[in-house]
Design a protein around this motif. Sequence first.
Motif, PDB file in Angstrom:
ATOM      1  N   HIS A   1      63.556  96.203  77.220  1.00  0.00           N
ATOM      2  CA  HIS A   1      64.882  96.447  77.797  1.00  0.00           C
ATOM      3  C   HIS A   1      65.313  95.333  78.745  1.00  0.00           C
ATOM      4  N   ARG A   2      64.372  94.850  79.559  1.00  0.00           N
ATOM      5  CA  ARG A   2      64.698  93.804  80.535  1.00  0.00           C
ATOM      6  C   ARG A   2      65.150  92.503  79.875  1.00  0.00           C
ATOM      7  N   ASP A   3      64.808  92.331  78.584  1.00  0.00           N
ATOM      8  CA  ASP A   3      65.113  91.090  77.880  1.00  0.00           C
ATOM      9  C   ASP A   3      66.243  91.227  76.858  1.00  0.00           C
ATOM     10  N   LEU A   4      66.919  92.374  76.829  1.00  0.00           N
ATOM     11  CA  LEU A   4      67.940  92.594  75.801  1.00  0.00           C
ATOM     12  C   LEU A   4      69.061  91.564  75.829  1.00  0.00           C
ATOM     13  N   LYS A   5      69.412  91.086  76.991  1.00  0.00           N
ATOM     14  CA  LYS A   5      70.516  90.115  77.111  1.00  0.00           C
ATOM     15  C   LYS A   5      70.053  88.672  76.923  1.00  0.00           C
ATOM     16  N   LYS A   6      68.750  88.480  76.733  1.00  0.00           N
ATOM     17  CA  LYS A   6      68.201  87.134  76.566  1.00  0.00           C
ATOM     18  C   LYS A   6      67.861  86.920  75.092  1.00  0.00           C
ATOM     19  N   PRO A   7      68.528  85.990  74.434  1.00  0.00           N
ATOM     20  CA  PRO A   7      68.234  85.760  73.015  1.00  0.00           C
ATOM     21  C   PRO A   7      66.828  85.176  72.815  1.00  0.00           C
ATOM     22  N   GLY A   8      66.236  85.520  71.699  1.00  0.00           N
ATOM     23  CA  GLY A   8      64.951  84.929  71.328  1.00  0.00           C
ATOM     24  C   GLY A   8      63.737  85.570  71.966  1.00  0.00           C
ATOM     25  N   ASN A   9      63.869  86.763  72.528  1.00  0.00           N
ATOM     26  CA  ASN A   9      62.730  87.406  73.177  1.00  0.00           C
ATOM     27  C   ASN A   9      62.118  88.543  72.369  1.00  0.00           C
ATOM     28  N   ALA A  10      62.527  88.703  71.119  1.00  0.00           N
ATOM     29  CA  ALA A  10      61.961  89.762  70.281  1.00  0.00           C
ATOM     30  C   ALA A  10      60.515  89.431  69.926  1.00  0.00           C
ATOM     31  N   LEU A  11      59.673  90.446  69.995  1.00  0.00           N
ATOM     32  CA  LEU A  11      58.255  90.294  69.696  1.00  0.00           C
ATOM     33  C   LEU A  11      57.933  91.005  68.389  1.00  0.00           C
ATOM     34  N   PRO A  12      57.136  90.379  67.520  1.00  0.00           N
ATOM     35  CA  PRO A  12      56.812  91.028  66.246  1.00  0.00           C
ATOM     36  C   PRO A  12      55.789  92.137  66.433  1.00  0.00           C
ATOM     37  N   GLY A  13      55.889  93.139  65.569  1.00  0.00           N
ATOM     38  CA  GLY A  13      54.948  94.243  65.613  1.00  0.00           C
ATOM     39  C   GLY A  13      55.010  95.047  64.328  1.00  0.00           C
ATOM     40  N   VAL A  14      54.352  96.208  64.355  1.00  0.00           N
ATOM     41  CA  VAL A  14      54.286  97.060  63.175  1.00  0.00           C
ATOM     42  C   VAL A  14      54.330  98.520  63.617  1.00  0.00           C
ATOM     43  N   ILE A  15      54.967  99.366  62.802  1.00  0.00           N
ATOM     44  CA  ILE A  15      54.954 100.809  63.065  1.00  0.00           C
ATOM     45  C   ILE A  15      53.587 101.329  62.625  1.00  0.00           C
ATOM     46  N   THR A  16      52.847 101.915  63.562  1.00  0.00           N
ATOM     47  CA  THR A  16      51.495 102.393  63.256  1.00  0.00           C
ATOM     48  C   THR A  16      51.432 103.896  63.022  1.00  0.00           C
ATOM     49  N   ASP A  17      52.431 104.639  63.532  1.00  0.00           N
ATOM     50  CA  ASP A  17      52.410 106.094  63.405  1.00  0.00           C
ATOM     51  C   ASP A  17      53.803 106.622  63.697  1.00  0.00           C
ATOM     52  N   ILE A  18      54.078 107.830  63.198  1.00  0.00           N
ATOM     53  CA  ILE A  18      55.352 108.488  63.437  1.00  0.00           C
ATOM     54  C   ILE A  18      55.067 109.945  63.797  1.00  0.00           C
ATOM     55  N   ASP A  19      55.696 110.417  64.874  1.00  0.00           N
ATOM     56  CA  ASP A  19      55.564 111.802  65.304  1.00  0.00           C
ATOM     57  C   ASP A  19      56.972 112.372  65.433  1.00  0.00           C
ATOM     58  N   THR A  20      57.429 113.068  64.408  1.00  0.00           N
ATOM     59  CA  THR A  20      58.807 113.558  64.378  1.00  0.00           C
ATOM     60  C   THR A  20      59.068 114.686  65.374  1.00  0.00           C
ATOM     61  N   GLU A  21      58.047 115.176  66.032  1.00  0.00           N
ATOM     62  CA  GLU A  21      58.231 116.207  67.060  1.00  0.00           C
ATOM     63  C   GLU A  21      58.607 115.604  68.414  1.00  0.00           C
ATOM     64  N   GLN A  22      58.584 114.303  68.528  1.00  0.00           N
ATOM     65  CA  GLN A  22      58.896 113.612  69.780  1.00  0.00           C
ATOM     66  C   GLN A  22      60.157 112.768  69.601  1.00  0.00           C
ATOM     67  N   ARG A  23      60.954 112.654  70.673  1.00  0.00           N
ATOM     68  CA  ARG A  23      62.111 111.745  70.591  1.00  0.00           C
ATOM     69  C   ARG A  23      61.657 110.301  70.454  1.00  0.00           C
ATOM     70  N   ALA A  24      60.635 109.918  71.205  1.00  0.00           N
ATOM     71  CA  ALA A  24      60.065 108.573  71.062  1.00  0.00           C
ATOM     72  C   ALA A  24      59.055 108.643  69.918  1.00  0.00           C
ATOM     73  N   ALA A  25      59.577 108.844  68.724  1.00  0.00           N
ATOM     74  CA  ALA A  25      58.770 109.194  67.560  1.00  0.00           C
ATOM     75  C   ALA A  25      57.936 108.049  67.004  1.00  0.00           C
ATOM     76  N   LEU A  26      58.346 106.823  67.214  1.00  0.00           N
ATOM     77  CA  LEU A  26      57.654 105.685  66.612  1.00  0.00           C
ATOM     78  C   LEU A  26      56.561 105.169  67.528  1.00  0.00           C
ATOM     79  N   ARG A  27      55.427 104.887  66.947  1.00  0.00           N
ATOM     80  CA  ARG A  27      54.339 104.210  67.657  1.00  0.00           C
ATOM     81  C   ARG A  27      54.314 102.799  67.094  1.00  0.00           C
ATOM     82  N   ILE A  28      54.553 101.829  67.979  1.00  0.00           N
ATOM     83  CA  ILE A  28      54.629 100.430  67.550  1.00  0.00           C
ATOM     84  C   ILE A  28      53.570  99.637  68.287  1.00  0.00           C
ATOM     85  N   ARG A  29      52.800  98.878  67.533  1.00  0.00           N
ATOM     86  CA  ARG A  29      51.812  97.975  68.139  1.00  0.00           C
ATOM     87  C   ARG A  29      52.323  96.559  67.952  1.00  0.00           C
TER      88      ARG A  29
END
Length: 186
Positions: free
Chosen positions: A22-50
Amino acid sequence: MPDTTTLPAEAVVGRRVAFTYHRDLKKPGNALPGVITDIDTEQRAALRIRLDGSRSNLHVFPDYEGLQYLDQVGPVPDLPMGPFKPSSQHPGMDFEYDGVLVIEFEEGDMVAITDDLAKAEAAVATYLREQAGVDDETDIREALADLQPQYAVFVWQPEDSECAWLMNDADEGDGKALKVHYLPAA
């Protein structure tokens, strides 16, 4: 009862993503690569990303503005396990002086990862001054006199472990062992 979440079709385990804090949203080029490792549809923050190079998951809302779903989908890479050579890129290893990592453990003991006593002394002394706030040079000299050379193996632990890694004593002939200088807690 927790809020349930509707997932976009792109939200699947193994999908590559680009994540921006969030702190870097206004700064271009700060996206970090990752992968979705798990999904829990019972939670709003449903995605687990490493994030690549990390050993823990972030809990992310599927519609978070800093999340970009990429085209690639594949197997979730296994976490590295077993012995490894420490670097400042690893969790809990954030103090380095003249190429020597210094780690302070919860109990107050420390280790300088080097086989060179003079470099270990310089790195530990600098750590004591800059990180531990020790300003009495006599105290620093006394601490350095307690540095003990030994061999150790650093070993990754499973993802849900209390610690990301452990340092275990080793024998000199162990092919995975590193010579370190250990400072027991006072």
